[in-house]
Design a protein around this motif. Structure first.
Motif, mmCIF file in Angstrom:
data_model
loop_
_atom_site.group_PDB
_atom_site.id
_atom_site.type_symbol
_atom_site.label_atom_id
_atom_site.label_comp_id
_atom_site.label_asym_id
_atom_site.label_seq_id
_atom_site.Cartn_x
_atom_site.Cartn_y
_atom_site.Cartn_z
ATOM 1 N N LEU A 33 0.935 -1.267 -0.562
ATOM 2 C CA LEU A 33 0.279 -0.440 0.082
ATOM 3 C C LEU A 33 0.870 1.329 0.017
ATOM 4 C CD1 LEU A 33 -3.375 -1.115 2.207
ATOM 5 C CD2 LEU A 33 -3.169 -0.750 0.390
ATOM 6 N N GLU A 34 0.838 2.355 -0.641
ATOM 7 C CA GLU A 34 0.937 3.815 -0.651
ATOM 8 C C GLU A 34 0.338 4.993 -0.566
ATOM 9 O OE1 GLU A 34 2.617 3.812 -4.393
ATOM 10 O OE2 GLU A 34 3.784 2.140 -4.855
ATOM 11 N N ARG A 35 0.713 5.787 0.369
ATOM 12 C CA ARG A 35 -0.304 6.926 0.469
ATOM 13 C C ARG A 35 1.451 7.868 0.506
ATOM 14 N NH1 ARG A 35 -4.733 8.069 2.147
ATOM 15 N NH2 ARG A 35 -5.372 6.092 2.872
ATOM 16 N N LYS A 36 0.564 9.555 0.240
ATOM 17 C CA LYS A 36 1.343 10.426 0.071
ATOM 18 C C LYS A 36 0.603 11.257 1.056
ATOM 19 C CE LYS A 36 2.259 14.648 -2.779
ATOM 20 N NZ LYS A 36 2.879 15.065 -4.067
ATOM 21 N N ILE A 37 2.006 12.049 2.004
ATOM 22 C CA ILE A 37 1.479 12.880 3.334
ATOM 23 C C ILE A 37 1.630 14.185 2.471
ATOM 24 C CG2 ILE A 37 2.664 13.076 5.323
ATOM 25 C CD1 ILE A 37 1.849 9.691 5.051
ATOM 26 N N LEU A 38 0.625 14.736 3.670
ATOM 27 C CA LEU A 38 1.251 15.963 4.050
ATOM 28 C C LEU A 38 2.328 16.721 3.764
ATOM 29 C CD1 LEU A 38 -2.835 17.127 5.451
ATOM 30 C CD2 LEU A 38 -2.231 17.502 2.928
ATOM 31 N N ASP A 56 4.832 22.422 11.577
ATOM 32 C CA ASP A 56 4.582 23.471 12.189
ATOM 33 C C ASP A 56 3.180 23.508 13.452
ATOM 34 O OD1 ASP A 56 2.221 23.284 10.761
ATOM 35 O OD2 ASP A 56 2.296 25.139 9.542
ATOM 36 N N ASN A 57 3.071 23.816 13.382
ATOM 37 C CA ASN A 57 1.659 24.442 15.498
ATOM 38 C C ASN A 57 0.912 24.723 15.267
ATOM 39 O OD1 ASN A 57 2.277 22.983 17.919
ATOM 40 N ND2 ASN A 57 3.706 24.306 18.663
ATOM 41 N N SER A 58 0.005 24.694 14.316
ATOM 42 C CA SER A 58 -0.901 25.367 13.638
ATOM 43 C C SER A 58 -1.920 24.112 14.204
ATOM 44 C CB SER A 58 -2.067 25.788 12.121
ATOM 45 O OG SER A 58 -1.504 24.100 11.469
ATOM 46 N N LYS A 59 -3.383 24.153 14.115
ATOM 47 C CA LYS A 59 -4.583 23.851 14.607
ATOM 48 C C LYS A 59 -4.761 22.503 13.583
ATOM 49 C CE LYS A 59 -8.802 24.137 17.193
ATOM 50 N NZ LYS A 59 -9.837 24.500 17.973
ATOM 51 N N ARG A 60 -5.097 23.096 12.343
ATOM 52 C CA ARG A 60 -5.670 22.312 10.787
ATOM 53 C C ARG A 60 -3.883 20.859 10.730
ATOM 54 N NH1 ARG A 60 -3.240 21.799 5.898
ATOM 55 N NH2 ARG A 60 -5.302 21.636 4.258
ATOM 56 N N THR A 61 -2.865 21.163 11.361
ATOM 57 C CA THR A 61 -1.829 20.261 11.147
ATOM 58 C C THR A 61 -2.081 19.477 12.296
ATOM 59 O OG1 THR A 61 -0.772 22.468 10.031
ATOM 60 C CG2 THR A 61 1.130 19.765 11.170
ATOM 61 N N ASN A 62 -2.063 19.615 13.268
ATOM 62 C CA ASN A 62 -2.309 18.885 14.319
ATOM 63 C C ASN A 62 -3.200 18.082 14.279
ATOM 64 O OD1 ASN A 62 -0.962 18.213 16.553
ATOM 65 N ND2 ASN A 62 -2.810 18.541 17.985
ATOM 66 N N ALA A 63 -4.673 18.461 13.684
ATOM 67 C CA ALA A 63 -5.671 17.440 13.748
ATOM 68 C C ALA A 63 -5.235 16.695 12.786
ATOM 69 C CB ALA A 63 -7.012 18.107 12.696
ATOM 70 N N PHE A 64 -4.341 17.021 11.446
ATOM 71 C CA PHE A 64 -3.724 15.722 9.976
ATOM 72 C C PHE A 64 -3.102 15.103 10.709
ATOM 73 C CE2 PHE A 64 -5.961 18.859 7.178
ATOM 74 C CZ PHE A 64 -6.781 18.756 6.297
ATOM 75 N N ARG A 65 -2.617 15.303 11.707
ATOM 76 C CA ARG A 65 -1.566 14.803 12.098
ATOM 77 C C ARG A 65 -1.865 13.335 13.131
ATOM 78 N NH1 ARG A 65 2.293 16.110 17.475
ATOM 79 N NH2 ARG A 65 3.860 14.887 17.707
ATOM 80 N N GLY A 66 -3.330 12.924 13.348
ATOM 81 C CA GLY A 66 -4.105 12.300 14.070
ATOM 82 C C GLY A 66 -4.662 11.626 12.804
#
Length: 180
Positions: A33-38, A56-66
């Protein structure tokens, strides 16, 4: 901060992880399986564990991290064990069978519904009313099961239709009748 994103992903010994920039590929006994990460996230391998960190420490990035951590974890589980969902077809005269790369559903319409089985999905029919769908890709599995269920959703009065095995249909009471 994301609590799910902070957790490392344990990687079994027989699974190969390949990280090239923002692309990650996971290879195991069941397939690849393959996937592209943000670009805002960084994925690294350390001591048979995968770590997902923020750039970076934005709320959006943190949501995408999980979410990214969960997606990678599902990739690891998929190539190692695979995923399986069971659909149940209920109704008088409702039948299901497979032939080649097609699933034929006789679910109360005037003509049978031909459902093409996508690449990477294995469908098995037990008896005439149980459909077992298996895949290494959890996302594709859920999408395929949802499309099959959409052919004839369960109705609330008699419960006829296609439902998930663990799904509970809330039944409604029919007409009260002429009890005047």
């Amino acid at each position: 901060m994301s609590r799910i994103g902070k957790q490392p992903i344990p990687v079994p010994a027989d699974i190969k992880i390949d990280i090239k920039g923002q692309n990650i590929s996971v290879t195991g006994k069941n397939g690849k399986l393959e996937r592209k990460i943000l670009p805002e996230l960084e994925v690294s391998m350390k001591d048979q564990e995968i770590l997902v960190t923020n750039r970076d420490n934005s709320k959006r990035t943190n949501a995408f991290r999980g979410m990214t951590r969960s997606l990678i974890n599902n990739m690891v589980i998929g190539v190692n064990e695979g995923f399986k969902k069971t659909l149940i077809v209920e109704g008088v005269g409702y039948k299901v069978n497979t032939s080649g790369k097609k699933l034929t559903l006789n679910v109360g319409y005037s003509n049978p519904v031909e459902f093409p089985i996508p690449e990477g999905i294995t469908i098995t029919v037990n008896g005439t009313n149980t459909i077992i769908v298996e895949s290494i890709d959890k996302e594709l599995l859920g999408l395929t099961c949802a499309k099959i269920r959409e052919v004839r959703k369960p109705e609330p009065y008699k419960g006829k239709g296609i439902r998930y095995e663990d799904e509970h249909i809330v039944r409604k009471v029919g007409k009260a009748g002429a009890a005047a």
